[in-house]
Design a protein around this motif. Structure first.
Motif, mmCIF file in Angstrom:
data_model
loop_
_atom_site.group_PDB
_atom_site.id
_atom_site.type_symbol
_atom_site.label_atom_id
_atom_site.label_comp_id
_atom_site.label_asym_id
_atom_site.label_seq_id
_atom_site.Cartn_x
_atom_site.Cartn_y
_atom_site.Cartn_z
ATOM 1 N N ALA A 106 0.911 -0.999 -0.241
ATOM 2 C CA ALA A 106 0.148 0.152 -0.031
ATOM 3 C C ALA A 106 1.084 1.811 -0.260
ATOM 4 N N ALA A 107 1.938 1.120 0.156
ATOM 5 C CA ALA A 107 2.724 2.258 0.491
ATOM 6 C C ALA A 107 3.302 2.560 -0.889
ATOM 7 N N SER A 108 2.837 1.848 -1.369
ATOM 8 C CA SER A 108 3.801 2.240 -2.680
ATOM 9 C C SER A 108 2.988 3.324 -3.797
ATOM 10 N N VAL A 109 1.403 2.656 -3.482
ATOM 11 C CA VAL A 109 0.267 4.077 -3.411
ATOM 12 C C VAL A 109 0.520 6.026 -3.501
ATOM 13 N N PRO A 110 0.980 6.114 -4.914
ATOM 14 C CA PRO A 110 1.218 7.385 -4.283
ATOM 15 C C PRO A 110 -0.250 8.053 -3.488
ATOM 16 N N ALA A 111 -0.011 9.397 -3.024
ATOM 17 C CA ALA A 111 -0.358 9.825 -1.882
ATOM 18 C C ALA A 111 -1.954 10.488 -3.022
ATOM 19 N N SER A 112 -1.403 10.548 -3.770
ATOM 20 C CA SER A 112 -2.711 11.052 -4.973
ATOM 21 C C SER A 112 -3.566 10.331 -5.449
ATOM 22 N N GLY A 113 -3.003 8.889 -5.000
ATOM 23 C CA GLY A 113 -4.364 7.563 -5.556
ATOM 24 C C GLY A 113 -5.062 7.432 -4.085
#
Length: 230
Positions: A106-113
């Motif tokens: 989940a940490a690989s998803v950007p803040a905008s995701g």
């Protein structure tokens, strides 16, 4: 039956959050594949099975909890824009390897995701089980920290307070009475079943009754418990 899957798919499509990863129990992978093909026929869906060297890719990639650790790095390199954690209470234990693997993915998803957690039972025993789930979707900061969350939601009426605080910041709740009003009320039906091992069953029944007689129970309570075994 509350529409969690279709709502999650609608959120992905509305946000254009692709590629997306869905983590779910193994028994739900084909359901996600079927529902994606039904509601988003223009999107490709790939289901990962086992620990294959190169996992298949699609607009939506579906895999089960047990193999997240094996595919986490490969999926992260695809730069997912969304992750959906189905039955997110599987991640209630922060020390469990599957929780740690899902959190890392989940940490690989950007803040905008998008990071979505879906479950019909977010809390099975106590409020602290939400801490790890909130960390996975990066919403624990809305409550300060794990320690602050734990201290804040304990004691009398903590469940009601927690419910409204969650709804204020990151929680959407659906009831069957709200989304499926056409369904009839739930019914309980007793179905008689013929025993093929009556002797063993009666032996077990007598053992239970004898055990109950050894318990320090009030007589009326004892009789009621024995009656339930007959």
């Amino acid at each position: 039956g509350l529409g969690k899957t279709v709502e999650a798919l609608a959120a992905l499509e509305a946000d254009g959050a692709y590629p997306a990863v869905v983590v779910c129990p193994a028994s739900m992978k084909l359901t996600w594949e079927r529902e994606t093909e039904r509601w988003l026929p223009h999107r490709s869906v790939a289901v990962i099975s086992g620990r294959v060297p190169v996992p298949p890719a699609g607009d939506i990639t579906v895999l089960n909890y047990e193999i997240v650790a094996a595919h986490r790095e490969a999926l992260a390199r695809r730069r997912p824009q969304a992750i959906v954690i189905d039955e997110s209470h599987y991640c209630k234990n922060p020390r469990a390897k599957r929780t740690q693997a899902v959190r890392a993915l989940a940490a690989s998803v950007p803040a905008s995701g998008l990071r979505l957690a879906l479950t019909g039972t977010p809390v099975l025993n106590h409020a602290d089980e939400l801490i790890a789930q909130l960390r996975v979707i990066d919403r624990l900061s809305d409550f300060g920290s794990g320690a602050r969350f734990s201290n804040r939601f304990r004691g009398m009426q903590s469940e009601e307070r927690l419910h409204w605080h969650l709804r204020r910041v990151c929680f959407v709740r659906r009831r069957k009475s709200e989304v499926l009003p056409q369904l009839p009320p739930k019914r309980q039906v007793v179905v008689p079943v013929a025993l093929t091992n009556t002797e063993e069953y009666r032996l077990a029944e007598r053992d239970v009754i004898e055990w109950l007689r050894t318990q320090p129970l009030d007589l009326s309570e004892l009789n009621a418990r024995i009656a339930t075994t007959l």
